[in-house]
Design an enzyme around this catalytic site. Structure first.
Site, short mmCIF file in Angstrom:
data_model
loop_
_atom_site.label_atom_id
_atom_site.label_comp_id
_atom_site.label_asym_id
_atom_site.label_seq_id
_atom_site.Cartn_x
_atom_site.Cartn_y
_atom_site.Cartn_z
N GLU A 250 21.84 13.00 -2.85
CA GLU A 250 22.10 11.96 -3.85
C GLU A 250 23.28 11.12 -3.41
OE1 GLU A 250 22.92 13.70 -7.65
OE2 GLU A 250 20.87 14.34 -7.98
N LYS A 252 26.80 9.78 -3.54
CA LYS A 252 28.03 10.24 -4.20
C LYS A 252 28.85 9.01 -4.51
CE LYS A 252 31.81 13.52 -3.88
NZ LYS A 252 32.82 12.71 -4.53
N ARG A 272 35.93 14.62 -16.61
CA ARG A 272 35.75 15.83 -15.81
C ARG A 272 36.72 16.92 -16.27
NH1 ARG A 272 35.83 16.48 -9.37
NH2 ARG A 272 36.68 18.55 -9.35
N PHE A 341 23.30 11.70 -13.20
CA PHE A 341 22.85 12.62 -12.16
C PHE A 341 22.44 13.99 -12.68
CE2 PHE A 341 27.58 12.68 -11.74
CZ PHE A 341 27.82 13.99 -12.10
P1 AMP Z 1 34.99 15.65 -5.66
O1 AMP Z 1 35.69 14.99 -6.82
O2 AMP Z 1 35.26 15.00 -4.37
O3 AMP Z 1 35.14 17.13 -5.69
O4 AMP Z 1 33.45 15.41 -5.89
C1 AMP Z 1 32.81 15.77 -7.05
C2 AMP Z 1 32.66 14.58 -7.96
O5 AMP Z 1 31.80 13.62 -7.40
C3 AMP Z 1 32.00 14.91 -9.26
O6 AMP Z 1 32.87 15.49 -10.15
C4 AMP Z 1 31.50 13.57 -9.72
O7 AMP Z 1 32.53 12.90 -10.43
C5 AMP Z 1 31.31 12.79 -8.44
N1 AMP Z 1 29.92 12.43 -8.15
C6 AMP Z 1 29.54 11.24 -7.67
N2 AMP Z 1 28.22 11.20 -7.47
C7 AMP Z 1 27.73 12.40 -7.84
C8 AMP Z 1 26.42 12.98 -7.85
N3 AMP Z 1 25.35 12.31 -7.42
N4 AMP Z 1 26.30 14.25 -8.29
C9 AMP Z 1 27.38 14.94 -8.72
N5 AMP Z 1 28.63 14.45 -8.72
C10 AMP Z 1 28.81 13.19 -8.28
#
Ligand code: AMP
Length: 608
Positions: A250, A252, A272, A341
């Protein structure tokens, strides 16, 4: 329950640095707490009054807390402030001031946990005019009856400074030991906590109904679910291997994660970190309220977009939404797209235990409903869509999809296990994030030729919303597209561009222009403008250096922005060349590798 009981244990907790000791102390405190107070004691231990998502903040300013201390102790404000500066801790200042109290209090009322809690609750609830004085009165009322060490924790709690270092999971361990005699049962409690985000509630269910009651806890609308989190790997191969060779990729997106709850027309949005951020996103509230499901819990990423180009903008743009006032204006000025998502609940049906693919299907059905009702314009849900996804089973497809995502303004990909349930509160390899491992700002500006344009929408209706820019290749005398730019233009620029480009409008793409994109308006390549960008990325959409670095991909600018400078001193053929862009890209890669390996070397000379 005497307030001094918890204060004595808090004191011991502060003194220990060992997790096992801390757990034992929590167990002791939980066991000495009457059932009806268990949730309150749990919240107090965490320095709160309610679960975090309810947003009840004590956070009294130091000045106000010290004023209460001064009044209660009879010691003037200046001296109390000195104590605070000297001790460096508001609780210790309180302990000292109360032990030096000028008038001994003859008749003290008993301080109980119930009384302290309910007074603090009143303090937290007071709002508006005159509330400051009333808050000081309430705090004084407690301090007047407090022993010095009790006063210490009253001030720590009201100023939001109680930091006993109790992690949620330590508390879950302690609850399991205190009330089930076995740490093993922690996973049962943890499940309930992940579904409710409320440790006080879980504790209460446990002491009243035992493990069976905890097992029966279900997710509930308007109570946030602790989010599922992703692990990180560094290559597409590794991601694929972890997923057993086949998975979903997907986009990101680089925005803010929203967990949205809906019942009838009522909508609430949690961040979050599970704060209530409904007020930041009235547009998302409207859009979700219009969706046909009666009850719903969905997750998605809100991303700032350029309304004209529909391109995603960097995360920072969303920050304008974090304000108390003027949100209506911010909403217009910084529009968002909401990319869903996941779906956790719909119309009485829990979805979290369903495999990913099934949840995705439910979400797709829901969103296709939204799209069809959009056409009748009955609801404002046009900002809602489902996050782009591709089922992949080889590393090359993952990489290609990742370049596509990055080129469209994403951070990278989220790789998801097709069979995994939604694991609330867990970080694991059922979701893997695959990000660009670097970030570097392009130092150089580029001069690119305007070869096409796209009609503006919204505020830019009647003008161009975005321009298609190209670089020049001398070898075959052709212009190759490099980006679409919609940022950095003032209103005057837009007027000016419309007029300036008018003489160059042609009916079809110019023969010397090579483009995979279909512009609304094509121009003779004449006008050159200066742009900056965050970096150069591989892109299947643009033709600059197509197939040079990677099969099927060209090079494109990420987050391009007009600098305000029209290069009328340059002819189209003087524009930044394809070769220059290729060497800029290579240089950028080199810088990235060096940053990763920590080698310092002067790379600025390459290409000179
Ligand atoms: P990180 O903050 O780098 O740990 O990445 C996780 C975060 O990516 C999640 O908490 C979401 O806010 C974001 N995110 C963006 N696109 C997606 C997606 N397709 N599925 C899940 N999370 C996503």
């Amino acid at each position: 329950m005497d307030y001094s009981t918890i204060v004595d244990i808090f004191n011991e907790m502060e003194a220990t640095s060992k997790r096992t000791e801390l757990t034992d102390l929590i167990v002791r405190l939980l066991k000495s707490t009457p059932k009806e107070l268990i949730d309150k004691v749990v919240y107090l231990m965490l320095g709160r009054l309610r679960p975090e998502y309810e947003g009840i903040e004590l956070g009294i300013a130091d000045k106000m807390a010290l004023r209460a201390l001064s009044i209660s102790s009879g010691i003037d404000m200046k001296r109390v402030e000195e104590m605070y500066v000297r001790r460096g801790d508001i609780g210790e200042a309180a302990e000292e001031a109360l032990s030096k109290r000028l008038q001994a209090v003859l008749f003290k009322d008993r301080l109980t946990v119930e009384r302290v809690y309910s007074t603090l609750e009143k303090v937290a609830m007071l709002k508006g005019e005159g509330s400051q004085d009333a808050k000081i009165r309430y705090i004084c009322n407690l301090l007047n009856d407090a022993e010095p060490r009790e006063g210490k924790y009253i001030l720590k709690i009201v100023t939001g400074r109680l930091r006993l270092g109790i992690a949620d999971y330590t508390l879950l361990d302690a609850l399991a030991v205190a009330f089930t005699d076995s740490k093993e049962n922690r996973s049962i409690l943890e499940r309930a906590y992940n579904l409710t985000s409320d440790l006080g509630f879980v504790a209460k269910m446990l002491v009243y109904g035992g493990l069976d009651a905890v097992k029966a806890i279900r997710m509930e609308l308007f109570r946030p679910i602790r989010p599922m989190l992703a692990e990180r790997v560094s290559s597409a191969e590794e991601a694929l291997e972890r997923m057993g060779g086949r998975c979903a990729a997907e986009y990101k997106l680089d925005g803010e994660r929203l967990q949205i709850h809906k019942h009838d027309g009522r909508v609430k949005i949690f961040s979050r970190r599970l704060e209530d951020i409904t007020s930041h996103y009235p547009d998302a509230v409207d859009a979700i309220a219009g969706i046909r499901a009666r009850d719903l819990i969905v997750e998605g990423e809100a991303v700032a977009i350029n309304q004209d180009t529909q391109e995603y903008l960097p995360f920072q743009e969303l920050m304008h939404r974090r304000r108390k006032y003027g949100i209506e204006e911010a909403m217009k000025e910084y529009p968002i797209a909401l990319n869903l998502f996941d779906i956790l609940y719909i119309d009485g049906k829990e979805c979290i235990d369903l495999p990913y693919m099934e949840r995705r299907r439910i979400l797709e059905n829901l969103i296709s409903g939204v799209e069809s009702s959009n056409s009748s314009n009955s609801i404002n849900s046009s900002i809602v869509s489902i996050v782009p996804m591709l089922i992949v089973s080889d590393a090359k497809s993952i990489e290609d999809y990742m370049f596509k995502a990055i080129n469209e303004g994403c951070e990278g990909l989220m790789i998801k296990d097709l069979n995994s349930p939604y694991r609330a509160g867990a970080r694991g390899y059922a979701w893997i994030k695959l990000k660009r491992e670097y970030k570097s700002e392009l130092a150089d500006t580029l001069d690119l030729v305007i070869v096409g344009a796209f009609h503006g929408r919204g505020r830019r209706a009647g003008r161009y919303g975005a321009l298609l820019l190209a670089s020049y290749n001398r070898e075959d005398d052709t212009f190759y597209t490099t980006c679409k730019v919609g940022t950095g233009f003032t209103d005057e620029d837009l007027e000016r561009f419309h007029a300036m480009l008018n003489p160059y409008i042609i009916k079809h793409r110019h023969a010397r222009v090579n483009s995979r994109l279909d512009a609304d308006v094509w121009f003779e390549p004449r006008m050159v403008i200066e742009v900056i960008a965050s970096e150069i990325t591989l892109s299947p959409l643009h033709t600059c250096a197509l197939n040079v670095i990677r099969e099927g991909n060209g090079l494109a600018l990420r987050f391009p922005k007009f600098t305000g400078r029209i290069r009328d001193d340059k002819s189209a053929e003087d524009a930044t060349s394809v070769d220059e862009i290729v060497s800029m890209y290579r240089r950028q890669l080199k810088v990235i590798r060096q940053t990763q390996t920590g080698i310092e070397e002067d790379v600025g000379r390459e290409g000179e």
